[in-house]
Write an enzyme that holds these catalytic residues in place. Structure first.
Site, PDB file in Angstrom:
ATOM      1  N   SER A 177      -7.760  16.814 -44.680  1.00  0.00           N
ATOM      2  CA  SER A 177      -8.984  17.018 -43.898  1.00  0.00           C
ATOM      3  C   SER A 177      -9.341  15.827 -43.041  1.00  0.00           C
ATOM      4  CB  SER A 177     -10.142  17.327 -44.844  1.00  0.00           C
ATOM      5  OG  SER A 177     -10.360  16.251 -45.741  1.00  0.00           O
ATOM      6  N   HIS A 232     -17.674  36.065 -30.562  1.00  0.00           N
ATOM      7  CA  HIS A 232     -18.510  35.050 -31.210  1.00  0.00           C
ATOM      8  C   HIS A 232     -18.271  35.014 -32.722  1.00  0.00           C
ATOM      9  CE1 HIS A 232     -20.407  34.730 -27.343  1.00  0.00           C
ATOM     10  NE2 HIS A 232     -20.844  35.966 -27.395  1.00  0.00           N
ATOM     11  N   ASN A 278       0.830  -1.210   0.000  1.00  0.00           N
ATOM     12  CA  ASN A 278       0.000   0.000   0.000  1.00  0.00           C
ATOM     13  C   ASN A 278       0.860   1.255   0.000  1.00  0.00           C
ATOM     14  OD1 ASN A 278      -3.074  -0.774   0.601  1.00  0.00           O
ATOM     15  ND2 ASN A 278      -1.748  -2.201   1.676  1.00  0.00           N
TER      16      ASN A 278
END
Length: 241
Positions: free
Chosen positions: A240, A118, A72
């Site tokens: 593309s 925008h 651990n």
């Protein structure tokens, strides 16, 4: 190896056994590095490999490497060291990116460029302002890497499976040898931190990638026929598909 040296320092492993274990671990590391030893499905993880190898090589002396520790806390230490290293590499990359962005911003400080809202042209702006935003963004992301690194910089070794061990391990000295800045004191805290620490590292790296994503989007947009502000070299563009 640091753990074994700690056990030797408090007399729980003899100098002779400690030296033999240390030498065998050095050999194992060399064998792994040059491909002579392969971690395969025979072993549950790297830590079980180490104990198996030492026991096979050294018998009872090899088994003593397990004293005062658990997988651990070993896993927690390994992950901490890995994440601290990864954040350091990411931070250096981000600083390099910030320097590159700043160089472009300085070279084209007053070159006119539209400011968009925008995707609509809104105000006059400049290439310097555009690239300066990336210089600052990459710098802030690098700073976040450094902050997260400092937060992670505590050593879990010696906490065992979550309740400590009844041996006075030299946790501070071992932590220092491993390069940690401090000891993670509470053994239960060590186990509780598994998950949240990894999540925070991912979140930190995500912040850096958001800057990369923003830059990639701008370069993709501004190199299109409709904008034509920048030209990307053939090493950075594809078809593309």
């Amino acid at each position: 190896r640091a753990h074994v040296r700690g056990l030797v320092s408090i007399g729980l492993i003899s100098d002779g056994d400690g030296g033999a274990i240390d030498g065998s671990l050095e050999e194992l590391a060399a064998m792994f590095a040059d491909g002579r030893f392969v971690l395969d499905e025979r072993f549950e993880d790297g830590h079980s490999v180490i104990e198996s190898y030492l026991t096979e090589r050294l018998g009872e002396a090899g088994k003593r490497v397990h004293l005062g520790r658990s997988r651990n806390d070993q896993v927690a230490v390994a992950l901490r060291l890995y994440m601290i290293d990864a954040l350091g590499r990411a931070g250096r990359g981000l600083i390099s990116a910030a320097e590159s962005a700043l160089a472009v911003a300085e070279a084209h400080a007053m070159e006119p460029m539209p400011g968009y809202t925008h995707l609509q042209r809104a105000v006059p702006s400049s290439v310097g302002l555009w690239m300066g935003s990336f210089a600052e963004g990459f710098t802030e992301s690098a700073e976040l890497c450094a902050l997260t690194r400092r937060w992670l910089d505590s050593c879990p070794l010696g906490s065992a499976a979550g309740y400590g061990v009844n041996v006075a391990l030299p946790r501070g000295a071992v932590a220092e040898e491993l390069g940690f800045g401090r000891v993670q004191i509470s053994p239960m805290g060590v186990q509780a931190s598994r998950g949240p620490t990894e999540h925070q590292v991912v979140a930190t790296l995500w912040q850096g990638m958001q800057q990369v994503r923003r830059l990639a989007w701008d370069l993709s947009l501004f190199s299109s026929e409709e904008y034509g502000f920048v030209t990307l070299g053939p090493g950075y563009v594809t078809g593309s598909s």
